[in-house]
Write a protein that holds these residues in place. Structure first.
Motif, PDB file in Angstrom:
ATOM      1  N   GLY A 138     -52.360  28.644 -24.038  1.00 34.75           N
ATOM      2  CA  GLY A 138     -51.828  27.993 -25.225  1.00 34.75           C
ATOM      3  C   GLY A 138     -52.297  28.666 -26.511  1.00 34.75           C
ATOM      4  O   GLY A 138     -51.662  28.529 -27.555  1.00 34.75           O
ATOM      5  N   PHE A 167     -43.714  28.061 -26.090  1.00 34.89           N
ATOM      6  CA  PHE A 167     -43.149  26.970 -25.285  1.00 34.89           C
ATOM      7  C   PHE A 167     -43.361  25.633 -26.008  1.00 34.89           C
ATOM      8  O   PHE A 167     -42.437  24.827 -26.122  1.00 34.89           O
ATOM      9  CB  PHE A 167     -43.853  26.903 -23.913  1.00 34.89           C
ATOM     10  N   GLY A 180     -45.403  21.513 -24.018  1.00 38.96           N
ATOM     11  CA  GLY A 180     -44.001  21.889 -23.850  1.00 38.96           C
ATOM     12  C   GLY A 180     -43.706  22.744 -22.623  1.00 38.96           C
ATOM     13  O   GLY A 180     -42.603  22.669 -22.074  1.00 38.96           O
ATOM     14  N   GLY A 272     -52.864  28.887 -18.661  1.00 36.73           N
ATOM     15  CA  GLY A 272     -51.930  27.781 -18.456  1.00 36.73           C
ATOM     16  C   GLY A 272     -50.499  28.188 -18.133  1.00 36.73           C
ATOM     17  O   GLY A 272     -49.855  27.592 -17.261  1.00 36.73           O
ATOM     18  N   ALA A 275     -48.873  28.914 -14.640  1.00 34.16           N
ATOM     19  CA  ALA A 275     -48.312  27.859 -13.772  1.00 34.16           C
ATOM     20  C   ALA A 275     -46.780  27.921 -13.767  1.00 34.16           C
ATOM     21  O   ALA A 275     -46.137  27.244 -12.971  1.00 34.16           O
ATOM     22  CB  ALA A 275     -48.772  26.484 -14.262  1.00 34.16           C
ATOM     23  N   ASN A 276     -46.213  28.712 -14.659  1.00 37.44           N
ATOM     24  CA  ASN A 276     -44.747  28.772 -14.787  1.00 37.44           C
ATOM     25  C   ASN A 276     -44.098  29.476 -13.586  1.00 37.44           C
ATOM     26  O   ASN A 276     -44.413  30.632 -13.285  1.00 37.44           O
ATOM     27  CB  ASN A 276     -44.405  29.523 -16.093  1.00 37.44           C
ATOM     28  N   ASP A 304     -56.453  24.487 -18.052  1.00 37.07           N
ATOM     29  CA  ASP A 304     -57.897  24.373 -18.243  1.00 37.07           C
ATOM     30  C   ASP A 304     -58.565  23.520 -17.160  1.00 37.07           C
ATOM     31  O   ASP A 304     -58.100  22.418 -16.864  1.00 37.07           O
ATOM     32  CB  ASP A 304     -58.193  23.797 -19.635  1.00 37.07           C
TER      33      ASP A 304
HETATM   34  O1  KG4 Z   1     -54.877  27.584 -20.429  1.00 40.88           O
HETATM   35  P1  KG4 Z   1     -54.390  26.311 -21.017  1.00 40.88           P
HETATM   36  O2  KG4 Z   1     -54.485  25.057 -20.174  1.00 40.88           O
HETATM   37  O3  KG4 Z   1     -55.113  25.995 -22.362  1.00 40.88           O
HETATM   38  C1  KG4 Z   1     -55.495  26.986 -23.274  1.00 40.88           C
HETATM   39  O4  KG4 Z   1     -56.549  27.625 -23.039  1.00 40.88           O
HETATM   40  O5  KG4 Z   1     -54.723  27.172 -24.229  1.00 40.88           O
HETATM   41  O6  KG4 Z   1     -52.866  26.575 -21.436  1.00 40.88           O
HETATM   42  C2  KG4 Z   1     -52.087  25.552 -21.987  1.00 40.88           C
HETATM   43  C3  KG4 Z   1     -50.696  26.124 -22.225  1.00 40.88           C
HETATM   44  C4  KG4 Z   1     -49.785  25.185 -23.020  1.00 40.88           C
HETATM   45  O7  KG4 Z   1     -49.184  25.937 -24.051  1.00 40.88           O
HETATM   46  C5  KG4 Z   1     -48.756  24.741 -21.994  1.00 40.88           C
HETATM   47  O8  KG4 Z   1     -47.487  24.446 -22.557  1.00 40.88           O
HETATM   48  C6  KG4 Z   1     -48.702  25.944 -21.086  1.00 40.88           C
HETATM   49  O9  KG4 Z   1     -50.042  26.362 -20.971  1.00 40.88           O
HETATM   50  N1  KG4 Z   1     -48.171  25.624 -19.743  1.00 40.88           N
HETATM   51  C7  KG4 Z   1     -47.000  26.111 -19.281  1.00 40.88           C
HETATM   52  C8  KG4 Z   1     -46.806  25.533 -17.991  1.00 40.88           C
HETATM   53  N2  KG4 Z   1     -47.874  24.735 -17.723  1.00 40.88           N
HETATM   54  C9  KG4 Z   1     -48.701  24.790 -18.816  1.00 40.88           C
HETATM   55  N3  KG4 Z   1     -46.104  26.957 -19.835  1.00 40.88           N
HETATM   56  C10 KG4 Z   1     -45.007  27.267 -19.119  1.00 40.88           C
HETATM   57  N4  KG4 Z   1     -44.735  26.741 -17.898  1.00 40.88           N
HETATM   58  C11 KG4 Z   1     -45.599  25.893 -17.299  1.00 40.88           C
HETATM   59  N5  KG4 Z   1     -45.327  25.399 -16.091  1.00 40.88           N
END
Ligand code: KG4
Ligand code: ZN
Length: 333
Positions: A138, A167, A180, A272, A275-276, A304
């Motif tokens: 994120g 996103f 998002g 994050g 996971a897409n 996270d």
């Molecule tokens: O790594 P993370 O949990 O937190 C940070 O260190 O920022 O990443 C969160 C990000 C968010 O922007 C969220 O929208 C994105 O990961 N995210 C995804 C998916 N699952 C979480 N983006 C696209 N597709 C997904 N399935």
């Protein structure tokens, strides 16, 4: 006989409060309390995040220890996220870890959150080096060249927004909610990705830029809504699929450039956005095309979590890299 290596990991850098126990490299518990309080604001509210961490952190740690079936005194080290992240959130985690470390006389390890996302790959994989990792979260979008866990170099990164932000901001624009990424991804799964075009930026070969594509979505929606006020609702799946594929292609193009030039022994994704599903498939295609092993974290280790903090802690414990009680959190990497 050598005693077990037991690491308690604590993560509180953004809006998830998480604690995990790693025993001899194996994840034995990974407990996360998500914060619903931010949902109605369409993004994380830092002050509310700190307060929620404060009420969640002790119960989460307690549950992680109980689930792993260990006693406090067996813990070899406490690993905690020191940065980057939201300052108030980091303070809660770091100060809790300092108190436990002091009270239980257990050494303390400060972990970099981005390094921990990469460490997540080591939970389930025997990594072949040099590895080229696309870190997508994120707050960050980076291409990392890793000779080993501790010898890494950022060879490319975003010059503006992170892809996770692209996103999240698009979701907000369409009134879909936070975070998002998962929402857009779910809607995209039944949409036509070829229906609309969103252009790539000119930066490269390894750097990224996502502010332009977000702005082009903004203008596109504004123009279409002027013609048809119901445009978003009537075309939601196709908009999400087309926007998602544009973001994935922007990532893959730079990833490919770096694979061709740097010739790694393996490739991986972390953070994050890993996971897409569309990104995961695209990376598997790269793996087949270039005949390279690809490491993709299990879903629970993409967003996270404290298991990745404990895993990074394991490497730092082996290197005897401890922090003292005057160590401060840092908000930027
Ligand atoms: O790594 P993370 O949990 O937190 C940070 O260190 O920022 O990443 C969160 C990000 C968010 O922007 C969220 O929208 C994105 O990961 N995210 C995804 C998916 N699952 C979480 N983006 C696209 N597709 C997904 N399935
Ligand atoms: Zn993260």
């Amino acid at each position: 006989m050598q005693s077990d290596s037991i690491i308690l990991g604590i993560e509180s850098s953004c809006d998830d409060t998480s604690a995990a126990v790693l025993i001899n490299g194996k994840v034995c518990s990974n407990i996360t309390a998500n914060q619903d309080v931010h949902r109605k604001f369409g993004g994380v509210v830092p002050e509310l995040a700190s307060r929620a961490h404060q009420s969640n952190i002790i119960p989460v740690i307690d549950q992680a220890i109980k689930t792993a079936g260990i006693e406090n005194q067996q813990i070899s080290a406490i690993a905690v996220t020191q940065g980057p992240g939201l300052m108030g959130s980091l303070i809660v985690g770091l100060n809790t870890a300092k108190s436990l470390s002091l009270g239980w006389s257990i050494p303390l390890i400060g972990v970099n959150h981005l390094q921990a996302h990469v460490a997540a790959l080591f939970i389930d994989h025997q990594v072949e080096f040099p590895m080229l990792c696309l870190l997508v979260s994120g707050g960050h979008t980076q291409l990392i060249w890793a000779e080993s866990f501790t010898h890494t170099e950022i060879i490319g990164e975003t010059i503006d927004d992170a892809v996770g932000e692209a996103f999240d901001k698009a979701s907000k624009l369409m009134g879909l909610g936070y975070p998002g990424g998962p929402i857009i991804s779910k809607l995209a799964s039944t949409g036509n990705a070829k229906r609309f075009q969103f252009n790539d930026s000119q930066v490269g070969p390894y750097d990224f830029s996502f502010s332009g594509v977000k702005t082009s979505l903004l203008y596109f929606l504004r123009d279409e809504k002027a013609k048809n006020p119901e445009f978003i609702e009537q075309n939601l799946n196709d908009i999400c699929a087309s926007y998602e594929i544009s973001l994935i292609q922007m990532l893959i193009k730079r990833f490919k450039n770096a694979i061709k030039d740097k010739k790694p022994k393996s490739i991986s994704i972390a953070g994050g956005v890993s996971a897409n599903s569309a990104l995961r498939s695209a990376v598997m295609e790269l793996s087949a095309k270039y005949n390279l092993p690809a490491y993709i974290p299990d879903f629970q280790y993409c967003t996270d979590n404290a298991a990745m903090i404990a895993k990074a802690g394991q490497f730092l414990l082996e290197a005897e890299k401890f922090i003292s009680y005057d160590a401060l959190p840092y908000s930027r990497s």
